[in-house]
Design a protein around this motif. Structure first.
Motif, mmCIF file in Angstrom:
data_model
loop_
_atom_site.group_PDB
_atom_site.id
_atom_site.type_symbol
_atom_site.label_atom_id
_atom_site.label_comp_id
_atom_site.label_asym_id
_atom_site.label_seq_id
_atom_site.Cartn_x
_atom_site.Cartn_y
_atom_site.Cartn_z
ATOM 1 N N VAL A 102 9.413 -0.316 19.191
ATOM 2 C CA VAL A 102 8.548 0.738 19.736
ATOM 3 C C VAL A 102 7.592 1.282 18.682
ATOM 4 O O VAL A 102 6.394 1.415 18.919
ATOM 5 C CB VAL A 102 9.406 1.879 20.332
ATOM 6 N N LEU A 103 8.125 1.607 17.508
ATOM 7 C CA LEU A 103 7.299 2.218 16.465
ATOM 8 C C LEU A 103 6.574 1.196 15.596
ATOM 9 O O LEU A 103 5.662 1.550 14.857
ATOM 10 C CB LEU A 103 8.166 3.122 15.578
ATOM 11 N N LYS A 104 7.037 -0.073 15.677
ATOM 12 C CA LYS A 104 6.432 -1.140 14.864
ATOM 13 C C LYS A 104 6.432 -0.765 13.380
ATOM 14 O O LYS A 104 5.434 -0.886 12.677
ATOM 15 C CB LYS A 104 5.016 -1.448 15.343
ATOM 16 N N GLU A 105 7.597 -0.271 12.925
ATOM 17 C CA GLU A 105 7.760 0.108 11.521
ATOM 18 C C GLU A 105 8.669 -0.883 10.815
ATOM 19 O O GLU A 105 9.663 -1.320 11.361
ATOM 20 C CB GLU A 105 8.356 1.521 11.407
ATOM 21 N N ASN A 106 8.333 -1.205 9.579
ATOM 22 C CA ASN A 106 9.154 -2.103 8.772
ATOM 23 C C ASN A 106 9.351 -1.477 7.398
ATOM 24 O O ASN A 106 8.395 -1.298 6.648
ATOM 25 C CB ASN A 106 8.481 -3.470 8.646
ATOM 26 N N GLU A 107 10.612 -1.124 7.091
ATOM 27 C CA GLU A 107 10.902 -0.427 5.839
ATOM 28 C C GLU A 107 11.461 -1.367 4.763
ATOM 29 O O GLU A 107 12.208 -0.943 3.904
ATOM 30 C CB GLU A 107 11.872 0.722 6.090
ATOM 31 N N CYS A 108 11.086 -2.626 4.818
ATOM 32 C CA CYS A 108 11.519 -3.552 3.774
ATOM 33 C C CYS A 108 10.607 -3.375 2.561
ATOM 34 O O CYS A 108 9.411 -3.649 2.626
ATOM 35 C CB CYS A 108 11.457 -4.997 4.271
ATOM 36 N N HIS A 109 11.168 -2.883 1.462
ATOM 37 C CA HIS A 109 10.370 -2.542 0.291
ATOM 38 C C HIS A 109 10.283 -3.674 -0.725
ATOM 39 O O HIS A 109 9.439 -3.613 -1.619
ATOM 40 C CB HIS A 109 10.957 -1.310 -0.397
ATOM 41 N N TYR A 110 11.150 -4.690 -0.627
ATOM 42 C CA TYR A 110 11.255 -5.684 -1.691
ATOM 43 C C TYR A 110 11.253 -7.102 -1.128
ATOM 44 O O TYR A 110 11.686 -7.334 -0.001
ATOM 45 C CB TYR A 110 12.537 -5.459 -2.502
#
Length: 422
Positions: free
Chosen positions: A139-147
């Motif tokens: 829904v938010l199309k968020e990706n919190e992969c930092h590395y």
């Protein structure tokens, strides 16, 4: 009457199903007659069309009125309040979905997860969070992969059943490289280390770790192993920054005690790549909403079994990697959350506080700087025992005061009773 219908859509919408065709017809005739007495020309033609439509199917009438409402320009002063933002609507949708997931039974959760080709192993709370996270990312199309990579490290050190102020020395240096894109282990580094202060291993240590006296006797000392590991980093083009990789550990001990004190013993600089790391216990319990647990507990919660020999450094690192991969797949926020504390201790008790928390604000500040810890003057000096009695060359008062509260290692007494000095 036409203007009244136009300005009162809620009334029409609420009772249109209760009106018969005859009632609508009479309503339209009255409307038409009323308009004829007061208007002419275009107004007469428009109201005639409205009367013809009102004589038709009531559902067509409702559709017509709704179309008028959508196309009508309402003055800002008549709106009363602003329309909800797109972000607000998305969060409302997520809230509704999460409520449905909370009411699902185990078989319903597994069925829904299979529909999205997601893993169905783990406890109910794990399955619920996995499904919620999937919808959140969708829904938010968020990706919190930092590395791009995780480097999982789990040192083994000299130990005894009765430590009596035993100075722990690293005797096994394992590291496994996990690609966040491929979601699997892609390389490993492993070396035994020869201790110098207590070169003879205790029976307790051998039984616990499976490391034999012969293995450490023929192993290189720590400075050489550290140099080989950093060459391994270069071979895999792993830069020390905020995007290439993050070190992952099971608790604060590996960096906050073993590596920190080993650098003092070996008189080598504390490595830059080890100044911050991910304590995997924190994202695990926060994401899956569980109590703090050891590696075996995390694996059990995820429906996995330990593979290998517990307290074998390389096997521990591989199993921690399995947990890290699952957290990454499920959408947990895997970011650095702890850092080494070089601040001079004010008293003996504070020497336990070698680790500081990194909260979200501190992490965001690090991202803006694009570096975990910029080089400072005197960074090449080794951490000798004298550093405890004078100002540390690594210390930056302003930066360290902005970091979160300290973490006392005694929190992990239950998990590592044989390694904690009483």
């Amino acid at each position: 009457m036409a203007s009244q219908l136009k300005n009162a859509p809620a009334s029409v919408n609420g009772h249109i199903d209760d009106l018969s065709a005859e009632a609508l017809k009479s309503l339209s005739l009255g409307n038409e007659g009323h308009v004829r007495s007061d208007s002419a020309g275009e107004d007469h033609e428009e109201n005639s069309q409205r009367g013809d439509l009102l004589c038709a199917n009531p559902y067509e009438t409702l559709a017509f009125l709704e179309e008028e409402i959508e196309t009508e320009e309402i003055p800002e002063k008549e709106e009363g309040q602003k329309r909800p933002s797109q972000s607000s609507e998305k969060h409302k949708e997520l809230s509704r979905i999460n409520g449905q997931i909370n009411r699902m039974k185990m078989d319903q959760l597994k069925k829904r997860l299979r529909q999205f080709d997601l893993d169905t192993s783990g406890s109910k709370s794990v399955l619920q969070q996995r499904l919620k996270s999937y919808h959140k990312r969708k829904v938010l199309k968020e990706n919190e992969c930092h590395y791009s990579y995780y480097i999982i490290i789990d040192f083994e050190a000299t130990c005894d059943a009765h430590p009596h102020n035993l100075r722990h020395e690293i005797i096994e240096f394992p590291a496994v490289l996990v690609s966040t894109k491929k979601k699997k282990i892609v390389a490993k580094f492993h070396s035994y280390v020869r201790p110098v202060i207590n070169p003879k291993l205790t029976t307790f240590c051998t039984n616990l770790t499976g490391i034999t006296q012969e293995q450490v006797n023929f192993a290189p000392e720590f400075p050489e192993v550290l140099r080989k590991f950093e060459e391994w980093l270069k071979e895999h083009k792993l830069k020390v920054d905020m995007k290439t990789f993050a070190v992952v550990t099971d608790g604060p001990w590996d960096m906050g005690r073993f590596l920190y004190h080993q650098c003092k013993i070996s008189k080598v600089p504390y490595p830059h790549w080890a100044k911050t790391w991910i304590n995997i216990k924190k994202p695990f319990c926060n994401f899956y909403n569980t109590e703090r647990m050891n590696l075996q507990g995390m694996l059990t919660k995820l429906g996995m079994n330990f593979i290998g020999h517990p307290h074998c450094g390389l096997d521990d690192a591989r199993n921690i990697a399995r947990v890290a991969i699952k957290l990454h797949e499920d959408g947990a926020n895997m970011r650095v959350n702890e850092q080494i504390n070089f601040k001079k201790p004010k008293n003996l008790e504070q020497r336990l506080h070698t680790v500081k928390c990194i909260n979200r604000n501190d992490f965001n500040a690090m991202i803006k700087r694009r570096n975990v810890d910029p080089p400072r003057d005197g960074e090449d000096e080794y951490l000798s025992d004298e550093c405890e009695d004078k100002e540390d060359p690594f210390e930056d008062e302003e930066e360290s005061s902005a970091v979160g509260s300290s973490v006392c290692e005694t929190e992990y007494d239950k998990e590592f009773p044989s390694l904690l000095v009483k």
